[in-house]
Scaffold this motif. Structure first.
Motif, PDB file in Angstrom:
ATOM      1  N   ASN A  35    -145.230 -55.217 -47.111  1.00  0.00           N
ATOM      2  CA  ASN A  35    -144.786 -53.881 -47.550  1.00  0.00           C
ATOM      3  C   ASN A  35    -145.407 -53.493 -48.889  1.00  0.00           C
ATOM      4  N   SER A  36    -145.318 -54.392 -49.861  1.00  0.00           N
ATOM      5  CA  SER A  36    -145.882 -54.108 -51.188  1.00  0.00           C
ATOM      6  C   SER A  36    -147.397 -53.957 -51.118  1.00  0.00           C
ATOM      7  N   LEU A  37    -148.030 -54.770 -50.289  1.00  0.00           N
ATOM      8  CA  LEU A  37    -149.484 -54.683 -50.146  1.00  0.00           C
ATOM      9  C   LEU A  37    -149.896 -53.316 -49.616  1.00  0.00           C
ATOM     10  N   GLU A  38    -149.193 -52.814 -48.636  1.00  0.00           N
ATOM     11  CA  GLU A  38    -149.538 -51.516 -48.046  1.00  0.00           C
ATOM     12  C   GLU A  38    -149.387 -50.394 -49.068  1.00  0.00           C
ATOM     13  N   ILE A  39    -148.350 -50.461 -49.904  1.00  0.00           N
ATOM     14  CA  ILE A  39    -148.113 -49.425 -50.916  1.00  0.00           C
ATOM     15  C   ILE A  39    -149.234 -49.409 -51.950  1.00  0.00           C
ATOM     16  N   LEU A  40    -149.573 -50.573 -52.489  1.00  0.00           N
ATOM     17  CA  LEU A  40    -150.616 -50.638 -53.519  1.00  0.00           C
ATOM     18  C   LEU A  40    -151.997 -50.358 -52.940  1.00  0.00           C
ATOM     19  N   ARG A  41    -152.203 -50.779 -51.700  1.00  0.00           N
ATOM     20  CA  ARG A  41    -153.470 -50.501 -51.034  1.00  0.00           C
ATOM     21  C   ARG A  41    -153.678 -48.998 -50.888  1.00  0.00           C
ATOM     22  N   SER A  42    -152.615 -48.290 -50.595  1.00  0.00           N
ATOM     23  CA  SER A  42    -152.688 -46.833 -50.452  1.00  0.00           C
ATOM     24  C   SER A  42    -153.073 -46.166 -51.772  1.00  0.00           C
ATOM     25  N   VAL A  43    -152.529 -46.688 -52.862  1.00  0.00           N
ATOM     26  CA  VAL A  43    -152.873 -46.150 -54.188  1.00  0.00           C
ATOM     27  C   VAL A  43    -154.363 -46.351 -54.467  1.00  0.00           C
ATOM     28  N   MET A  44    -154.856 -47.550 -54.164  1.00  0.00           N
ATOM     29  CA  MET A  44    -156.261 -47.845 -54.417  1.00  0.00           C
ATOM     30  C   MET A  44    -157.170 -47.025 -53.505  1.00  0.00           C
ATOM     31  N   ARG A  45    -156.776 -46.857 -52.258  1.00  0.00           N
ATOM     32  CA  ARG A  45    -157.563 -46.052 -51.322  1.00  0.00           C
ATOM     33  C   ARG A  45    -157.683 -44.617 -51.819  1.00  0.00           C
ATOM     34  N   ASN A  46    -156.605 -44.083 -52.305  1.00  0.00           N
ATOM     35  CA  ASN A  46    -156.595 -42.719 -52.836  1.00  0.00           C
ATOM     36  C   ASN A  46    -157.534 -42.597 -54.039  1.00  0.00           C
TER      37      ASN A  46
END
Length: 519
Positions: free
Chosen positions: A164-175
């Motif tokens: 869950n945490s990985l998906e959230i931070l990954r989304s920030v980096m992708r953006n």
């Protein structure tokens, strides 16, 4: 002539050159990567392997600081020395962060780059700020922009085992990275470095033309110190170390290889030494394990748990090339993470089967890795276990195996019982770690023989010990299995003495751990 100071912990090329510190010349690689097809590159290497220094070197090169490169390989290669504006984003400080903290950190990095070019932007969105920054720098300078992103995965490694945490931070980096493709005409060169590889889909959503050079032969020695660089550029350092240790040059080189060499990031590849450990060794004039002392790989230990990987399964295995390229967040096994992080490396390649042979690179990694795994098996008795291991090593070297085993038996009988250790595999793995830390000997677990697999095989200078472990059965049962399956025949061609040992564990009615052995 006085030696040059070692730049331990210094990752800025300009500082190293202006202070005349020791610099292992990697500028031929800098010229190669900046004068080849494409403009988007990704490089993954283990931590403390010189990625940040490489990025800093490329930054100085694109900024046209020709004077810093006098006497280096690139001086003969580069004729034009064109200057470009450089944007540098280092995510080394972006660890242990929640979503909001990471977004603020991105804005902080953007602000630092904006200030350098006199740009102001009040947008709260990191992707908007990056897009504006690149456009404005291009307008102000009239030149294409260089973007260097160091340790891009630092914010993600801490949560790589938490979906869950990985998906959230990954989304920030992708953006954050999303504007890079739209800015293509305004970019001269883009380099991203990291320890691991997350998929382009999850991080660089639009950047599908990035070239992963991590396993490309022309860049096999771009980070780290190759054997040739050690023997030529650090020849005097070897002699000083040999004199300090009271050893000859050849035996000193052999010891350096045993502890710090063994990395191969493609095949064929030159031998690559861990640069941090090698420089630390020369600075302290002592050969010891430095890499783990500079940081415990918490994320790796968590992932070993997540994938239920036994310590004995970490090294000496085979994998296809596709295993290396699996994105971290979609790994089917832990192989990509072990390889990318430097805990296993390529030791050979079979063209017929197209399989790579992977193993732990060297003694430093073996000792450090198992030292960090020991607490998972001994809990509060870790320090006592280390004392026992050191004493056992001394006894076994003198051929006193019974005294060593008695010492181990006494130790096990002081270890508190835990319900989750009530199975044979726990003791097999704990014993493997204990014997693996007997660093003077060759240890193998579940070694294949004609009629089965031995639990533990230990080879000393003159003896091969075949050990079979049983839980809830007798030591005689274990020894009988060795004899019944003729494990010793696998070593019939060896000129060493073969000793068969049956070892048993059980928990008595008072919940005490009991160990017995017979040979």
């Amino acid at each position: 002539m006085a030696r040059k100071l070692y730049p331990i912990g210094i990752q800025t090329f300009e500082e190293i050159r202006r202070n005349d510190n020791l610099y292992i010349d990697k500028t031929e690689y800098v010229y190669r990567i900046t004068h080849t097809d494409g403009k988007y590159f990704f490089l993954c290497r283990p931590r403390r392997f010189g990625k940040s220094l490489l990025v800093s070197t490329i930054k100085s090169y694109f900024e046209g600081k020709r004077e810093l490169f006098e006497g280096l390989a690139i001086e003969k290669l580069e004729k034009e020395w064109k200057e470009y504006p450089v944007l540098l984003f280092s995510f080394a400080g972006g660890k242990h962060m929640e979503k909001e903290q990471l977004e603020r950190y991105l804005l902080f990095l953007l602000h630092n780059n904006e200030e350098r070019f006199g740009i102001t932007c009040d947008s709260p969105d990191p992707n908007v700020r990056l897009l504006n920054l690149i456009n404005k720098v291009y307008e102000i300078t009239g030149k294409q922009v260089v973007v260097l992103i160091d340790e891009y995965d630092a914010p993600l490694l801490d949560v790589v085992h938490e979906d869950n945490s990985l998906e959230i931070l990954r989304s920030v980096m992708r953006n954050f990275f999303s504007p890079l493709k739209d800015c293509d005409p305004k970019l001269r060169f883009v380099l991203l470095t990291g320890i691991t590889k997350f998929s382009q889909l999850s991080i660089f959503s639009e950047l599908n033309n990035i070239a992963n050079i991590s396993m490309d032969t022309p860049y096999s020695g771009i980070c780290g110190i190759t054997k040739d660089e050690l023997l030529t550029q650090m020849s005097d350092d070897i002699d000083r170390l040999a004199e300090s240790m009271g050893a000859d040059r050849e035996s000193t080189i052999a010891k350096l290889k045993e502890y710090y060499d063994g990395y191969h990031f493609t095949w064929p590849s030159p031998d690559v030494f861990n640069p941090f450990s090698l420089l630390s060794c020369f600075a302290k004039q002592n050969i010891e394990a430095f890499w783990f002392a500079s940081g415990t790989p918490t994320y790796l230990l968590e992932m070993l748990r997540k994938y239920d990987v036994a310590p004995s399964k970490i090294g000496d295995f085979y994998a296809p090339k596709t295993a290396f390229d699996a994105p971290t967040e979609r790994m089917a096994t832990i192989t990509p993470l072990l390889y990318q992080s430097g805990y296993v490396t390529i030791k050979d390649y079979d063209k017929e089967t197209e399989l790579y042979h992977l193993d732990i690179p060297n003694m430093e990694i073996r000792i450090g890795l198992y030292e960090n795994l020991l607490p998972y098996y001994l809990d509060r008795d870790t320090d006592a276990g280390r004392v026992v291991i050191a004493r056992m090593s001394s006894l076994i070297k003198r051929g006193m195996i019974d005294d060593a085993m008695q010492l181990l038996k006494t130790f096990w009988e002081t270890v508190p019982y835990c319900a989750n250790t009530d199975y044979e595999g726990h003791y097999q793995q704990a014993m493997y770690i204990i014997f693996a830390l007997l660093s003077h000997f060759r240890i193998q677990v579940e070694q294949h023989t004609f009629n089965g697999r031995t639990d533990i095989t230990m080879e000393t200078s003159d003896t091969i010990y075949i050990m079979e472990l049983k839980f809830g059965k007798s030591a005689q049962d274990a020894l009988d299995q060795i004899n019944a399956k003729h494990y010793d025949k696998a070593f019939a061609m060896s000129d060493k003495k073969v000793v068969k040992m049956g070892i048993s564990f059980e928990v008595d009615t008072n919940k005490n751990i009991m160990m017995e052995w017979i040979r």
